[in-house]
Design a protein around this motif. Sequence first.
Motif, PDB file in Angstrom:
ATOM      1  N   THR A  84      33.892 -12.621 -42.167  1.00  0.00           N
ATOM      2  CA  THR A  84      33.408 -13.590 -40.728  1.00  0.00           C
ATOM      3  C   THR A  84      32.598 -14.018 -40.599  1.00  0.00           C
ATOM      4  O   THR A  84      31.448 -12.943 -40.839  1.00  0.00           O
ATOM      5  CB  THR A  84      34.275 -12.794 -39.057  1.00  0.00           C
ATOM      6  OG1 THR A  84      33.258 -11.782 -39.234  1.00  0.00           O
ATOM      7  CG2 THR A  84      35.886 -11.908 -39.615  1.00  0.00           C
ATOM      8  N   PRO A  85      32.517 -15.673 -39.715  1.00  0.00           N
ATOM      9  CA  PRO A  85      31.052 -15.571 -40.039  1.00  0.00           C
ATOM     10  C   PRO A  85      30.432 -15.238 -38.957  1.00  0.00           C
ATOM     11  O   PRO A  85      30.777 -15.024 -37.453  1.00  0.00           O
ATOM     12  CB  PRO A  85      31.636 -17.644 -39.374  1.00  0.00           C
ATOM     13  CG  PRO A  85      32.540 -17.214 -39.045  1.00  0.00           C
ATOM     14  CD  PRO A  85      33.461 -16.174 -39.569  1.00  0.00           C
ATOM     15  N   LEU A 135      27.825 -15.535 -35.120  1.00  0.00           N
ATOM     16  CA  LEU A 135      26.662 -15.491 -33.958  1.00  0.00           C
ATOM     17  C   LEU A 135      25.895 -16.707 -34.593  1.00  0.00           C
ATOM     18  O   LEU A 135      26.107 -18.174 -34.070  1.00  0.00           O
ATOM     19  CB  LEU A 135      26.728 -15.086 -33.095  1.00  0.00           C
ATOM     20  CG  LEU A 135      26.166 -15.215 -31.507  1.00  0.00           C
ATOM     21  CD1 LEU A 135      26.596 -16.599 -30.934  1.00  0.00           C
ATOM     22  CD2 LEU A 135      25.619 -14.202 -30.558  1.00  0.00           C
ATOM     23  N   GLN A 136      25.193 -16.599 -35.599  1.00  0.00           N
ATOM     24  CA  GLN A 136      24.002 -16.753 -35.801  1.00  0.00           C
ATOM     25  C   GLN A 136      24.547 -18.616 -36.764  1.00  0.00           C
ATOM     26  O   GLN A 136      24.184 -19.264 -36.295  1.00  0.00           O
ATOM     27  CB  GLN A 136      23.324 -16.305 -36.422  1.00  0.00           C
ATOM     28  CG  GLN A 136      22.234 -15.261 -36.144  1.00  0.00           C
ATOM     29  CD  GLN A 136      21.650 -14.670 -36.619  1.00  0.00           C
ATOM     30  OE1 GLN A 136      21.864 -14.047 -37.620  1.00  0.00           O
ATOM     31  NE2 GLN A 136      20.110 -13.936 -36.575  1.00  0.00           N
ATOM     32  N   ALA A 137      25.544 -17.997 -37.287  1.00  0.00           N
ATOM     33  CA  ALA A 137      26.001 -19.690 -38.217  1.00  0.00           C
ATOM     34  C   ALA A 137      26.335 -20.772 -37.281  1.00  0.00           C
ATOM     35  O   ALA A 137      25.988 -21.716 -36.897  1.00  0.00           O
ATOM     36  CB  ALA A 137      27.637 -19.012 -38.438  1.00  0.00           C
ATOM     37  N   PHE A 138      26.821 -19.956 -36.195  1.00  0.00           N
ATOM     38  CA  PHE A 138      27.797 -21.149 -35.135  1.00  0.00           C
ATOM     39  C   PHE A 138      26.695 -21.744 -34.314  1.00  0.00           C
ATOM     40  O   PHE A 138      26.431 -23.147 -33.863  1.00  0.00           O
ATOM     41  CB  PHE A 138      28.400 -20.236 -33.882  1.00  0.00           C
ATOM     42  CG  PHE A 138      29.897 -20.240 -34.423  1.00  0.00           C
ATOM     43  CD1 PHE A 138      31.169 -21.245 -34.582  1.00  0.00           C
ATOM     44  CD2 PHE A 138      30.331 -18.646 -34.820  1.00  0.00           C
ATOM     45  CE1 PHE A 138      32.137 -21.125 -35.428  1.00  0.00           C
ATOM     46  CE2 PHE A 138      31.690 -18.281 -35.142  1.00  0.00           C
ATOM     47  CZ  PHE A 138      32.682 -19.501 -35.049  1.00  0.00           C
ATOM     48  N   LEU A 139      25.271 -20.930 -34.196  1.00  0.00           N
ATOM     49  CA  LEU A 139      24.523 -21.421 -33.420  1.00  0.00           C
ATOM     50  C   LEU A 139      23.962 -22.397 -34.400  1.00  0.00           C
ATOM     51  O   LEU A 139      23.265 -23.632 -33.040  1.00  0.00           O
ATOM     52  CB  LEU A 139      23.233 -20.173 -32.740  1.00  0.00           C
ATOM     53  CG  LEU A 139      24.515 -19.410 -31.917  1.00  0.00           C
ATOM     54  CD1 LEU A 139      23.084 -18.241 -31.418  1.00  0.00           C
ATOM     55  CD2 LEU A 139      24.500 -20.246 -30.789  1.00  0.00           C
ATOM     56  N   ILE A 140      23.247 -22.465 -35.360  1.00  0.00           N
ATOM     57  CA  ILE A 140      22.744 -23.235 -36.631  1.00  0.00           C
ATOM     58  C   ILE A 140      23.477 -24.628 -36.362  1.00  0.00           C
ATOM     59  O   ILE A 140      23.500 -25.696 -36.074  1.00  0.00           O
ATOM     60  CB  ILE A 140      22.637 -22.076 -37.417  1.00  0.00           C
ATOM     61  CG1 ILE A 140      21.514 -21.348 -37.382  1.00  0.00           C
ATOM     62  CG2 ILE A 140      21.965 -23.689 -38.412  1.00  0.00           C
ATOM     63  CD1 ILE A 140      21.417 -20.708 -38.344  1.00  0.00           C
ATOM     64  N   VAL A 141      24.802 -24.370 -36.087  1.00  0.00           N
ATOM     65  CA  VAL A 141      25.366 -25.781 -36.364  1.00  0.00           C
ATOM     66  C   VAL A 141      25.782 -26.392 -35.185  1.00  0.00           C
ATOM     67  O   VAL A 141      25.595 -27.640 -35.065  1.00  0.00           O
ATOM     68  CB  VAL A 141      27.386 -25.534 -36.208  1.00  0.00           C
ATOM     69  CG1 VAL A 141      28.114 -26.658 -36.649  1.00  0.00           C
ATOM     70  CG2 VAL A 141      27.865 -24.470 -37.701  1.00  0.00           C
ATOM     71  N   ALA A 172      23.277 -26.341 -33.686  1.00  0.00           N
ATOM     72  CA  ALA A 172      21.769 -27.063 -33.112  1.00  0.00           C
ATOM     73  C   ALA A 172      21.827 -28.132 -34.089  1.00  0.00           C
ATOM     74  O   ALA A 172      21.321 -28.674 -33.766  1.00  0.00           O
ATOM     75  CB  ALA A 172      20.531 -25.948 -33.459  1.00  0.00           C
ATOM     76  N   GLY A 173      22.445 -28.043 -35.342  1.00  0.00           N
ATOM     77  CA  GLY A 173      22.244 -29.610 -35.980  1.00  0.00           C
ATOM     78  C   GLY A 173      23.156 -30.166 -35.423  1.00  0.00           C
ATOM     79  O   GLY A 173      22.524 -31.667 -34.933  1.00  0.00           O
ATOM     80  N   LEU A 222      29.360 -25.796 -27.492  1.00  0.00           N
ATOM     81  CA  LEU A 222      30.314 -24.948 -28.390  1.00  0.00           C
ATOM     82  C   LEU A 222      28.653 -23.704 -28.142  1.00  0.00           C
ATOM     83  O   LEU A 222      29.513 -22.980 -28.958  1.00  0.00           O
ATOM     84  CB  LEU A 222      29.632 -25.858 -29.874  1.00  0.00           C
ATOM     85  CG  LEU A 222      29.900 -24.774 -31.036  1.00  0.00           C
ATOM     86  CD1 LEU A 222      30.818 -25.139 -30.824  1.00  0.00           C
ATOM     87  CD2 LEU A 222      29.646 -25.551 -32.333  1.00  0.00           C
ATOM     88  N   ALA A 277      30.470 -20.018 -28.308  1.00  0.00           N
ATOM     89  CA  ALA A 277      30.387 -19.277 -29.342  1.00  0.00           C
ATOM     90  C   ALA A 277      30.405 -17.529 -28.686  1.00  0.00           C
ATOM     91  O   ALA A 277      29.960 -16.400 -28.752  1.00  0.00           O
ATOM     92  CB  ALA A 277      29.336 -19.959 -30.089  1.00  0.00           C
ATOM     93  N   PHE A 278      28.780 -18.180 -27.080  1.00  0.00           N
ATOM     94  CA  PHE A 278      28.410 -16.774 -26.845  1.00  0.00           C
ATOM     95  C   PHE A 278      29.191 -16.148 -26.204  1.00  0.00           C
ATOM     96  O   PHE A 278      29.609 -14.875 -25.538  1.00  0.00           O
ATOM     97  CB  PHE A 278      27.613 -17.206 -25.416  1.00  0.00           C
ATOM     98  CG  PHE A 278      25.941 -17.152 -26.336  1.00  0.00           C
ATOM     99  CD1 PHE A 278      25.700 -16.445 -26.760  1.00  0.00           C
ATOM    100  CD2 PHE A 278      25.538 -18.791 -26.316  1.00  0.00           C
ATOM    101  CE1 PHE A 278      24.328 -16.265 -27.350  1.00  0.00           C
ATOM    102  CE2 PHE A 278      24.157 -19.063 -27.156  1.00  0.00           C
ATOM    103  CZ  PHE A 278      23.828 -17.816 -27.889  1.00  0.00           C
TER     104      PHE A 278
END
Lengths: 104, 160
Positions: free
Chosen positions: A2-3, A5-11, A13-14, A45, A49-50
């Motif tokens: 599963t993805p 938390l960092q993946a969601f935060l990077i999306v 940030a993008g 987002l 996510a958090f």
Amino acid sequence: MTPTLQAFLIVSAGLFSIGLLAALSRRHAIFILIGIEMMLAAANLNFIAFWHFAPPPHPSTGVMIAIFSIAISAAEAAVGLAMVIAVYRHYRTTNVDQFNQLKG
Amino acid sequence: MNSVAFVIIAIFTLAAALAAATLPNLMHAALCLVLALLGLASFFFLLGAEFVGLVLVFIYVGAVAVLIVFTILLTGRDSREHRGFNWSGVVIALAVFGCLTWAILKAQSLTIVPPHIRALTVRQIGQVLMAGYVWPLQCVGVLLTAALIGALVLVLEEKR
């Protein structure tokens, strides 16, 4: 797998950076508002996510803050677009480089 | 929640957002913003916040996007982008993205496993909103009323 938390935060940030790009590099007033909306959506987002990755007691604070943030960004969009229309009526343009005085 | 759906939605959302930020035609950009917000709402569904995703679709796609399209049509004389793309904005946005990504990857406390999520129903959201968040709710109501009146006053005809 599963993805994380960092993946969601990077999306997020993008998305925030793309909104910043739209707000900084365009000349058109409506583009700047679109960029600001994108930055607010990226912050939402982050909240969700958090909230999703919070430890077990799991209060609903993240969802509440996201709902209030959406309401406030709706108010911001309404007032911002009204300002664009008011300034367009005065200057006959929406290019922000030509808005050179606030006094009507 | 699986990775394949995450990757597909992430690519879709970021591509639509990039198109909304860089397309020269304003109407195409507004429609790409709608696509990006739909991708964001599907992220919310993926994260188990169905109510917030629905609210996002209702408010952004239903109201804000229509408002933006209305404004584009009302100020339609120069909906073509004025020439002169500001490249320093690209540099600043790339720098911000680099700093944020570095900080996110560097932080050790963010590498946590997803817990078993308990669904948050609309009934629970309503109860929490009426119990602990009454004053913020009233303040948002006052803010929305003030924004409505302010928008009306701004677009009223100027008196000569």
